[in-house]
Write a protein that holds these residues in place. Structure first.
Motif, mmCIF file in Angstrom:
data_model
loop_
_atom_site.group_PDB
_atom_site.id
_atom_site.type_symbol
_atom_site.label_atom_id
_atom_site.label_comp_id
_atom_site.label_asym_id
_atom_site.label_seq_id
_atom_site.Cartn_x
_atom_site.Cartn_y
_atom_site.Cartn_z
ATOM 1 N N HIS A 185 -11.212 4.887 11.995
ATOM 2 C CA HIS A 185 -12.556 5.195 12.479
ATOM 3 C C HIS A 185 -12.804 6.669 12.221
ATOM 4 N N VAL A 186 -13.809 6.974 11.398
ATOM 5 C CA VAL A 186 -14.091 8.352 10.993
ATOM 6 C C VAL A 186 -15.524 8.697 11.382
ATOM 7 N N PRO A 187 -15.814 9.998 11.533
ATOM 8 C CA PRO A 187 -17.147 10.373 12.009
ATOM 9 C C PRO A 187 -18.229 10.357 10.939
ATOM 10 N N ARG A 188 -17.851 10.614 9.673
ATOM 11 C CA ARG A 188 -18.871 10.815 8.641
ATOM 12 C C ARG A 188 -18.504 10.096 7.342
ATOM 13 N N GLY A 214 -18.983 6.580 12.030
ATOM 14 C CA GLY A 214 -20.013 6.990 12.968
ATOM 15 C C GLY A 214 -19.692 6.652 14.411
ATOM 16 N N ASP A 215 -20.370 7.350 15.311
ATOM 17 C CA ASP A 215 -20.127 7.170 16.741
ATOM 18 C C ASP A 215 -20.416 5.750 17.206
ATOM 19 N N GLY A 216 -21.457 5.124 16.635
ATOM 20 C CA GLY A 216 -21.831 3.788 17.069
ATOM 21 C C GLY A 216 -20.766 2.746 16.809
ATOM 22 N N MET A 217 -19.868 3.037 15.867
ATOM 23 C CA MET A 217 -18.824 2.080 15.522
ATOM 24 C C MET A 217 -17.626 2.133 16.472
ATOM 25 N N ALA A 218 -17.665 2.993 17.470
ATOM 26 C CA ALA A 218 -16.552 3.066 18.428
ATOM 27 C C ALA A 218 -16.360 1.740 19.141
ATOM 28 N N ALA A 219 -17.447 1.058 19.469
ATOM 29 C CA ALA A 219 -17.336 -0.216 20.179
ATOM 30 C C ALA A 219 -16.680 -1.278 19.305
ATOM 31 N N LEU A 220 -16.997 -1.281 18.006
ATOM 32 C CA LEU A 220 -16.363 -2.237 17.106
ATOM 33 C C LEU A 220 -14.892 -1.886 16.892
ATOM 34 N N ALA A 221 -14.601 -0.600 16.785
ATOM 35 C CA ALA A 221 -13.204 -0.184 16.626
ATOM 36 C C ALA A 221 -12.360 -0.678 17.796
ATOM 37 N N ALA A 277 -18.232 11.307 4.359
ATOM 38 C CA ALA A 277 -17.267 12.020 3.513
ATOM 39 C C ALA A 277 -15.844 11.598 3.844
ATOM 40 N N GLU A 278 -15.541 11.481 5.138
ATOM 41 C CA GLU A 278 -14.205 11.043 5.546
ATOM 42 C C GLU A 278 -13.972 9.579 5.166
ATOM 43 N N ALA A 279 -15.044 8.782 5.170
ATOM 44 C CA ALA A 279 -14.912 7.381 4.772
ATOM 45 C C ALA A 279 -14.522 7.266 3.311
ATOM 46 N N GLY A 280 -15.110 8.105 2.468
ATOM 47 C CA GLY A 280 -14.761 8.099 1.060
ATOM 48 C C GLY A 280 -13.302 8.434 0.832
ATOM 49 N N ALA A 281 -12.817 9.431 1.555
ATOM 50 C CA ALA A 281 -11.411 9.816 1.417
ATOM 51 C C ALA A 281 -10.486 8.709 1.914
ATOM 52 N N ALA A 282 -10.864 8.067 3.040
ATOM 53 C CA ALA A 282 -10.043 6.983 3.579
ATOM 54 C C ALA A 282 -10.005 5.794 2.623
ATOM 55 N N LEU A 283 -11.142 5.525 1.965
ATOM 56 C CA LEU A 283 -11.172 4.424 1.007
ATOM 57 C C LEU A 283 -10.320 4.738 -0.216
#
Length: 462
Positions: free
Chosen positions: A415-418, A397-404, A420-426
């Motif tokens: 860092h992924v937007p959604r 998500g966009d809010g996680m840009a600061a943590l990234a 669905a992409e998180a599932g694939a990355a995991l």
């Protein structure tokens, strides 16, 4: 067993009964209607429950509560939302149960579940609770309307995201005991400060029955503020926590490799030793609040200790699963996908840190409704992530840009937007022996990542 008759509903709401019926349950969600239920047709901004009346009868509804003529047994009122509140007040008025209200920024659902389990273990079937996270202006009246008149205990979760909301809810619930869990930054988009959040949570005391008990976290920096809020309404104020001076205190905690802990608690002059099944220091503190409420309600403390040992994690709030890996072995999944704020993120990262694993992976989604300071709150998680020994972070998500940005060069990350992409990355990195924490605000949708993993799960002990 009959919960409401058509006559009782009409009397409670001032409505007109058309046909006799007896309901054994109440719901306003047409998807949840089962045989014998009362379906309440609420009208909202996006949908109108009257569209689903026929469906409700097809699913076995005994009757419906409506504001317009319909076919089938029903009670007709001018306003179905007002009628739901009237049923809630009538349900509260007709019971002699000891009523407990629970609120807080973090831990209120888990504490509510633990408190219900503690009371129900001693007197099976005699404790009622609000289900899921039904803690708002519709969920609280619904939960009250589902309470049998002859139960011994009622446990109700109450939430808010604006000042004044809790004051209205607590006057419907009218608790004998009001428990506040952790106060932390949450919904800060709607509050000028954390102190203002504490003040809003302190509204729960305004509905206390005469002579009622206020239960307050001793270790909170807002303890004195909450005590001041409780003093005009409470006959008794009890503090709980870890610090010396708390009325109900964990004086010794010994963690086991499995994640459970042995806890020695003091309650005034009494001591209680018990095993706490849920991992994490935050659960030790929550357990002290549970014991304080059980004692105030006249419950059985020994049975409460046994219930805390047996307590499992809730879906989205700490449930753990062993997930098979294609090449053999399993990974441990910690499901915290339902919600997130800075305090709960830190607490669950500590649980991840204490989980035995070859590697630790954190799938972290945006923390919503944090207002102008959102970037600062997200960036401040960098320290806890590193301290937790996270080897790989998947930020969503966009809010996680600061943590990234704050984690660059410190932890391997994507860092992924959604979701669905998180599932694939995991899926691309998950291996046997890993421990995986999945946590974010509900709107991020990380429950879908959990659901995909749980489909291939094996039972585990937590």
């Amino acid at each position: 067993m009959s919960l409401w008759s058509a006559h009782e509903i009409a009397a409670a709401t001032g409505g007109e009964a058309h046909g006799a019926f007896s309901a054994s349950g109440v719901t306003f969600d047409s998807r949840e209607v089962g045989p014998g239920d009362l379906f309440i047709a609420l009208s909202g901004e996006t949908t109108d429950g009257h569209r689903f009346v026929a469906q409700a009868f097809e699913q076995g509804a005994a009757g419906v509560l409506v504001s317009r003529p319909v076919d089938g047994p029903h009670v007709r009122v001018a306003d179905t939302m007002a009628a739901l509140e009237a049923m809630a007040r009538a349900a509260r008025a007709r019971t002699s149960a000891r009523i407990i209200g629970v609120t807080g920024s973090v831990g209120k659902t888990g504490t509510k579940e633990a408190l219900h389990a503690a009371l129900d273990r001693a007197e099976p079937g005699q404790a009622h609770k609000s289900v899921k996270s039904y803690n708002n202006h519709t969920g609280v009246p619904l939960s009250l309307s589902r309470m049998m008149a002859d139960c011994r205990f009622g446990v109700f979760e109450m939430g808010m995201n604006h000042a004044g909301e809790l004051a209205a809810l607590t006057r419907i619930v009218r608790p004998h005991i009001a428990l506040v869990t952790t106060i932390a930054p949450a919904h800060t988009a709607f509050f000028p400060s954390v102190e203002a959040i504490a003040d809003a949570k302190g509204e729960i005391f305004q509905g206390l029955e005469p002579g009622g008990t206020a239960i307050i976290p001793f270790d909170s920096p807002h303890r004195d503020r909450l005590i001041a809020a409780a003093r005009p309404y409470a006959g008794r104020i009890v503090t709980f926590g870890m610090g010396e001076g708390a009325d109900v205190r964990a004086v010794e905690v010994v963690a086991s490799p499995t994640g459970s802990s042995f806890v020695l608690a003091t309650l005034g002059e009494r001591e209680l030793g018990f095993t706490l099944g849920q991992p994490g220091a935050h659960w030790v503190a929550n357990a002290m609040g549970v014991l304080a409420a059980v004692e105030a309600a006249g419950g059985d403390l020994a049975q409460a200790g046994l219930a805390l040992a047996e307590l499992g994690g809730l879906p989205g709030r700490g449930a753990q699963h062993d997930v098979p890996i294609a090449d053999g072995g399993t990974a441990r999944l910690i499901d915290e996908s339902y919600n997130a704020n800075p305090a709960s993120m830190r607490a669950t990262l500590q649980v991840l840190a204490a989980t035995p694993a070859t590697r630790r992976i954190a799938v972290l989604g945006d923390m919503r409704e944090l207002g102008a300071d959102s970037d600062d709150y997200h960036a401040a998680l960098a320290g806890p992530v590193v301290e937790a020994g996270v080897n790989h972070a998947i930020l969503v998500g966009d809010g996680m840009a600061a943590l990234a940005k704050a984690l660059e060069g410190r932890v391997e990350l994507v860092h992924v937007p959604r979701a669905a992409e998180a599932g694939a990355a995991l899926d691309a990195v998950l291996a046997a022996g890993d421990a995986v924490l999945v946590k974010g605000s509900n709107g991020v949708g990380l429950s879908a990542v959990v659901a995909a993993l749980v489909k291939r799960r094996q039972p585990c002990s937590i």
